[in-house]
Enzyme design. Structure first.
Site, PDB file in Angstrom:
ATOM      1  CD  GLU A   1       9.380   0.673  -5.804  1.00 26.44           C
ATOM      2  OE1 GLU A   1       8.635   1.375  -5.083  1.00 26.44           O
ATOM      3  OE2 GLU A   1       9.905  -0.376  -5.411  1.00 26.44           O
TER       4      GLU A   1
ATOM      5  CE  LYS B   1      -6.170  -4.505   5.947  1.00 23.50           C
ATOM      6  NZ  LYS B   1      -5.725  -4.948   4.606  1.00 23.50           N
TER       7      LYS B   1
ATOM      8  CD1 TRP C   1      -0.821  -4.460  -3.341  1.00 25.49           C
ATOM      9  CD2 TRP C   1       0.139  -5.606  -5.007  1.00 25.49           C
ATOM     10  NE1 TRP C   1      -0.161  -3.557  -4.144  1.00 25.49           N
ATOM     11  CE2 TRP C   1       0.435  -4.241  -5.175  1.00 25.49           C
ATOM     12  CE3 TRP C   1       0.637  -6.505  -5.943  1.00 25.49           C
ATOM     13  CZ2 TRP C   1       1.218  -3.755  -6.240  1.00 25.49           C
ATOM     14  CZ3 TRP C   1       1.410  -6.044  -6.997  1.00 25.49           C
ATOM     15  CH2 TRP C   1       1.686  -4.676  -7.138  1.00 25.49           C
ATOM     16  CG  ASN C   2       4.949  -7.126  -3.659  1.00 25.80           C
ATOM     17  OD1 ASN C   2       4.635  -7.359  -2.485  1.00 25.80           O
ATOM     18  ND2 ASN C   2       6.077  -6.519  -3.979  1.00 25.80           N
TER      19      ASN C   2
ATOM     20  CB  ALA D   1      -2.537  -6.469   0.310  1.00 24.33           C
TER      21      ALA D   1
ATOM     22  CB  CYS E   1      10.352  -3.692  -2.657  1.00 26.73           C
ATOM     23  SG  CYS E   1       8.668  -3.643  -2.108  1.00 26.73           S
TER      24      CYS E   1
ATOM     25  N   GLY F   1       5.493  -2.246   2.349  1.00 28.95           N
ATOM     26  CA  GLY F   1       4.658  -1.487   1.411  1.00 28.95           C
ATOM     27  C   GLY F   1       5.358  -0.202   1.009  1.00 28.95           C
ATOM     28  CB  SER F   2       4.088   2.806  -0.634  1.00 27.18           C
ATOM     29  OG  SER F   2       3.185   3.364   0.301  1.00 27.18           O
TER      30      SER F   2
ATOM     31  CD  GLU G   1      10.713  -4.855   1.874  1.00 26.87           C
ATOM     32  OE1 GLU G   1      10.807  -3.916   1.039  1.00 26.87           O
ATOM     33  OE2 GLU G   1      10.163  -5.935   1.648  1.00 26.87           O
ATOM     34  CG  LEU G   2       9.216   1.660   4.131  1.00 21.96           C
ATOM     35  CD1 LEU G   2       9.481   3.034   4.739  1.00 21.96           C
ATOM     36  CD2 LEU G   2       7.753   1.257   4.320  1.00 21.96           C
TER      37      LEU G   2
END
Ligand code: SIN
Length: 496
Positions: free
Chosen positions: A400, A189, A165-166, A191, A299, A243-244, A265-266
């Site tokens: 974080e 897909k 979503w960011n 967010a 991130c 995401g996370s 990409e976490l």
């Protein structure tokens, strides 16, 4: 004085003619079970749109469509795929104001940042349009005279692209650009908080002439049915996720069933190091940019600001002055620098980090509270915060924060800064400011991160290979290597 902006009128005008659904085969569909969900404005709590809520059957239909479209799309000459990507990029720039407004409405970031994100997002399509035409093979010398070895690079196949979503537009094009350029088809897909930016892009793919089934976009309030459909289906050959780290771990585990290629990409925990010899003005400006971009919700945001003792007081004073002058408010207001956090759990985490730091000896230099209730309808606005004399054992340095909180941690020497910077399971981005060119190489080579900004707080660009080491992820997005994530290598041994 705050300029007058009719927020309700902008919202109504933006969505008056908007048509969104589950985007499969270039059609806008309802969910097969008829379910819908609402997308809300994080700045006001208002419902922006009610849209179809995809379930497992819809995900399955999208996989069918992407699989059916694959042979023709992958056989199309690369130059034609590139032309279509360039067309979408041009449309994005032409419609930048509309796309940016949709993004600010559903995500909250200030409009100027949303405009910047649309330009950034379009740049991935342009960059990978170029790369589409540079997917070369190899001819390798064989060890007998009557043999030749040819190395081919071919599209991986159907890809599932799961975006956060960011950055609702840029993270999508950073995946779609290379996937489509390579000849793959995609099921995207977005967010659940920010599907509208992605769906609006769906219209542009149709307008640019993309054939049905090449790009499919699946809005869903619950990502689990979608993920399960993907994991179970042999035809989906690749997952790319931003995401996370927690979710990344689940994706790795679940993808074992059908052994899929993965790009992840976490999370990060970026150190931002200011050495005594840094250009103070540049370091302060850099720290502001890195820390407060998207209200601290990136991130690669500076998470731990290490400042050497010789420059610490001057840095803290200049930095705090700048931060105290930032304006928090609805992102549609032209003077807002800081928008809302995405939701209440995000806000609660920020509060927990600030309280923990203050309880363990940090001092508050500015901020430290939510906006007053009358200016904070969703309770998600947090005042930009600077904490002095923070330490590495505080929550704010261990996790974080993903919010507008800057802990300043004093350090003694280069060795200590590098040791502290690397003391994290994450390795996405790191920054340092110095005027010593020998130190630039010394420090950059020892920092265990995928992205290093030396005197540069905004290193992201389509030409560079974005990605992390350690628990920050797998693979790279962007750069000349970005397309490799969507290509299989095959060789042909030919007897002659
Ligand atoms: C991210 O926060 O994941 C992306 C930031 C960027 O591309 O600069």
């Amino acid at each position: 004085m705050t300029p007058t902006v009719d927020l309700a009128q902008i919202t109504a005008a933006t969505f008056a003619d908007a048509r969104y659904g589950i985007f499969i085969n270039n059609e806008w569909r309802s969910a097969q079970d008829g379910k819908t969900f609402t997308v809300e404005n994080p700045a006001t709590g208002d419902v922006l749109m009610t849209i179809p809520d995809a379930g497992a059957a819809d995900a399955q239909a999208a996989i069918d469509a992407a699989y059916a479209a694959l042979p023709a799309w992958s056989a199309l000459p690369a130059g034609q795929r590139a032309d279509m990507l360039r067309k979408v990029a041009a449309l994005m720039l032409e419609r930048r104001e509309r796309l940016a407004t949709i993004m600010t409405l559903e995500q909250g970031k200030p409009l100027a940042e949303a405009r910047g994100e649309i330009t950034y997002a379009a740049s991935f399509l342009t960059w990978f349009a170029g790369e589409a035409e540079r997917v070369y093979g190899q001819i390798v010398p064989a060890n007998t005279p009557n043999k030749r070895i040819l190395v081919l690079r071919q599209p991986v196949g159907v890809c599932a692209l799961i975006t956060p979503w960011n950055f609702p537009a840029a993270m999508l094009t950073r995946k779609l650009g290379p996937a489509l350029a390579a000849g793959c088809t995609a099921i995207c897909k977005p967010a659940e908080q920010t599907p509208l930016s992605a769906l609006e892009l769906g219209h542009l793919f149709v307008e640019a002439g993309f054939p049905p089934g090449v790009v499919n976009i699946i809005p869903a309030s619950n990502p689990i049915p979608f993920s399960n459909a993907i994991f179970d289906d042999e035809r989906v050959r690749k997952i790319s996720f931003t995401g996370s780290t927690e979710v990344g771990r689940i994706l790795i585990t679940n993808s074992a069933k059908t052994i899929k290629r993965m790009s992840l990409e976490l999370g990060g925990n970026a150190p931002f190091i200011v050495f005594d010899d840094a250009d103070l003005t540049a370091a302060v400006r850099g720290a502001i940019t890195s820390k407060f971009r998207n209200s601290g919700q990136t991130c690669i945001c500076a998470n731990r600001i290490f400042v050497q003792r010789g420059i610490y007081e001057r840095f803290a004073e200049a930095f705090t002055r700048e931060v105290a002058g930032m304006k928090v408010g609805n992102g549609l207001l032209p003077d807002s620098n800081i928008g809302p956090l995405i939701d209440l759990p995000a806000r609660d985490k920020v509060q927990r980090h600030v309280e923990n730091a203050l309880a363990h000896g940090a001092q508050l230099l500015t901020g430290g509270t939510p906006l007053p209730a009358e200016a904070n309808p969703t309770r998600t606005f947090w005042t930009p915060t600077v904490l002095a004399n923070a330490s590495t054992d505080m929550l704010v340095a261990q996790e974080e924060t993903f919010g507008p909180v800057a802990p300043l941690i004093p350090f003694d020497d280069e060795e200590q800064a590098i040791t502290w910077a690397n003391d994290t399971p994450f390795g996405l981005s790191a920054y340092f400011f110095t005027r010593d060119v020998s130190r630039v190489f010394r420090v950059a080579e020892r920092l265990e991160f995928g992205i290093i900004g030396a005197n540069d707080a905004l290193p992201s660009t389509a030409q560079a290979p974005f990605g992390g080491v350690k628990q920050s992820g797998l693979g790279r997005e962007g750069g000349s290597v970005g397309i490799d994530e969507y290509l299989e290598v095959k060789y042909l041994a030919l007897g002659i």
